[in-house]
Design a protein around this motif. Sequence first.
Motif, short mmCIF file in Angstrom:
data_model
loop_
_atom_site.label_atom_id
_atom_site.label_comp_id
_atom_site.label_asym_id
_atom_site.label_seq_id
_atom_site.Cartn_x
_atom_site.Cartn_y
_atom_site.Cartn_z
N ALA A 9 3.64 17.68 -0.29
CA ALA A 9 4.53 17.16 -1.35
C ALA A 9 5.34 15.96 -0.89
CB ALA A 9 5.45 18.28 -1.83
N ILE A 10 5.70 15.93 0.40
CA ILE A 10 6.54 14.85 0.92
C ILE A 10 5.83 13.49 0.90
CG2 ILE A 10 5.85 15.17 3.35
CD1 ILE A 10 9.43 14.40 2.10
N SER A 11 4.51 13.50 0.80
CA SER A 11 3.74 12.24 0.86
C SER A 11 4.19 11.25 -0.20
CB SER A 11 2.24 12.53 0.69
OG SER A 11 1.82 13.50 1.61
N ALA A 12 4.35 11.72 -1.43
CA ALA A 12 4.73 10.81 -2.53
C ALA A 12 6.11 10.20 -2.28
CB ALA A 12 4.72 11.57 -3.85
N GLU A 13 6.98 10.96 -1.65
CA GLU A 13 8.32 10.45 -1.35
C GLU A 13 8.25 9.36 -0.28
OE1 GLU A 13 12.38 12.37 0.39
OE2 GLU A 13 11.22 13.62 -0.99
N LEU A 14 7.43 9.58 0.73
CA LEU A 14 7.34 8.62 1.83
C LEU A 14 6.63 7.33 1.44
CD1 LEU A 14 6.56 11.07 4.78
CD2 LEU A 14 8.73 9.94 4.28
N PHE A 15 5.64 7.43 0.56
CA PHE A 15 4.90 6.23 0.14
C PHE A 15 5.48 5.58 -1.12
CE2 PHE A 15 1.54 8.00 2.87
CZ PHE A 15 1.09 6.86 3.50
N GLY A 16 6.29 6.33 -1.87
CA GLY A 16 6.88 5.78 -3.10
C GLY A 16 5.82 5.32 -4.07
N ASP A 17 6.00 4.11 -4.61
CA ASP A 17 5.06 3.62 -5.62
C ASP A 17 3.72 3.19 -5.03
OD1 ASP A 17 5.76 1.26 -4.38
OD2 ASP A 17 6.57 0.29 -6.17
N ARG A 18 3.54 3.37 -3.73
CA ARG A 18 2.27 3.03 -3.06
C ARG A 18 1.41 4.28 -2.82
NH1 ARG A 18 1.27 -2.31 -2.63
NH2 ARG A 18 0.54 -2.22 -0.46
N ILE A 19 1.83 5.41 -3.35
CA ILE A 19 1.14 6.67 -3.05
C ILE A 19 -0.32 6.67 -3.50
CG2 ILE A 19 2.02 7.80 -5.15
CD1 ILE A 19 1.16 9.48 -1.74
N GLU A 20 -0.63 6.04 -4.62
CA GLU A 20 -2.03 6.04 -5.09
C GLU A 20 -2.94 5.30 -4.12
OE1 GLU A 20 -3.32 7.87 -7.27
OE2 GLU A 20 -1.52 8.60 -8.24
N ILE A 21 -2.41 4.24 -3.51
CA ILE A 21 -3.19 3.48 -2.53
C ILE A 21 -3.40 4.35 -1.28
CG2 ILE A 21 -3.36 1.33 -1.21
CD1 ILE A 21 -1.35 0.12 -3.18
N ALA A 22 -2.36 5.06 -0.89
CA ALA A 22 -2.47 5.96 0.26
C ALA A 22 -3.49 7.06 0.00
CB ALA A 22 -1.10 6.57 0.58
N ARG A 23 -3.50 7.59 -1.22
CA ARG A 23 -4.49 8.61 -1.58
C ARG A 23 -5.91 8.06 -1.50
NH1 ARG A 23 -0.74 10.48 -6.59
NH2 ARG A 23 0.48 12.08 -5.46
N ALA A 24 -6.09 6.84 -2.00
CA ALA A 24 -7.42 6.22 -1.99
C ALA A 24 -7.92 6.04 -0.55
CB ALA A 24 -7.38 4.88 -2.71
N PHE A 25 -7.03 5.62 0.34
CA PHE A 25 -7.41 5.44 1.74
C PHE A 25 -7.75 6.78 2.39
CE2 PHE A 25 -6.00 5.35 6.26
CZ PHE A 25 -7.06 4.61 6.75
N THR A 26 -6.92 7.78 2.14
CA THR A 26 -7.13 9.10 2.75
C THR A 26 -8.44 9.70 2.27
OG1 THR A 26 -4.73 9.40 2.82
CG2 THR A 26 -6.08 11.37 3.13
N GLU A 27 -8.72 9.55 0.99
CA GLU A 27 -9.98 10.08 0.44
C GLU A 27 -11.19 9.35 1.02
OE1 GLU A 27 -9.25 9.80 -3.74
OE2 GLU A 27 -7.76 11.42 -3.67
N ALA A 28 -11.08 8.04 1.20
CA ALA A 28 -12.19 7.27 1.80
C ALA A 28 -12.42 7.71 3.24
CB ALA A 28 -11.89 5.77 1.73
N LEU A 29 -11.33 7.93 3.97
CA LEU A 29 -11.44 8.36 5.37
C LEU A 29 -12.04 9.77 5.45
CD1 LEU A 29 -10.88 7.44 8.23
CD2 LEU A 29 -8.54 8.29 8.01
N ALA A 30 -11.64 10.62 4.52
CA ALA A 30 -12.19 11.98 4.48
C ALA A 30 -13.68 11.97 4.15
CB ALA A 30 -11.43 12.82 3.45
N ARG A 31 -14.06 11.06 3.26
CA ARG A 31 -15.44 10.99 2.79
C ARG A 31 -16.38 10.37 3.83
NH1 ARG A 31 -14.00 8.61 -1.52
NH2 ARG A 31 -14.47 6.48 -0.85
N GLU A 32 -15.92 9.34 4.51
CA GLU A 32 -16.80 8.56 5.37
C GLU A 32 -16.44 8.59 6.85
OE1 GLU A 32 -17.71 4.59 3.90
OE2 GLU A 32 -16.65 5.09 2.04
N GLY A 33 -15.25 9.08 7.17
CA GLY A 33 -14.72 8.95 8.52
C GLY A 33 -15.56 9.56 9.61
N GLU A 34 -16.00 10.81 9.40
CA GLU A 34 -16.77 11.48 10.44
C GLU A 34 -18.14 10.83 10.60
OE1 GLU A 34 -18.68 15.81 11.58
OE2 GLU A 34 -17.32 15.68 9.87
#
Length: 206
Positions: A9-34
């Motif tokens: 839950a704290i993620s949205a607070e730490l990223f503020g209005d940039r949270i959607e970009i952070a989600r997109a990066f995290t999802e890409a890393l989860a999808r392709e990282g390994e």
Amino acid sequence: MSELEQEPAISAELFGDRIEIARAFTEALAREGEERGLIGPLELPRLWTRHILNSVIAAPLFRGSVADIGSGAGLPGIVLAIARPDVEWTLVEPMERRITWLNEQVSELGLTNTTVLRARAEDVPPASFDVVTARAVSALRTLVPITAPLVRDGGELILLKGMNAANEVEAAQKQIKKFRLSDVRVEVLGEGVLPETTRVVRARVR
């Protein structure tokens, strides 16, 4: 395949209005990282906690122009560039496949404040940045000689470290003196906020 950790839950607070970009990066890393050799197979269940939040908690410390040495998967460089669009970021990485990934992410996430540079730290022009950072690259005694020269006079090293940060500072006294670092200290970030705190070694350069 293990599942991606649920976003704390704290993620949205730490990223503020940039949270959607952070989600997109995290999802890409989860999808392709390994598959692309960016993260290990055990990282998905702790990707937010151990990597994304561990990096973003340091975001308020940065200013001006910053180099992330050995940016790899973009931790902390991409995460910090998302959180701090007002800072100019240079992601320094020697490996071609990681450079490809970083360039893709900068483009897809629209990070106009971010440059990707294929180089070893030793090949970057000295005194080029206000701040230099790195995360999980090497012990402080080997990190100081390749990062300190890149910082302008009066600038700062902000190095993300693990539980052994204080011991690393002790073991690096020779390099700290040689490269004229002052006000060297370990700061613990995220206490009472994050499930796992982040330790940073901060030092003034000359």
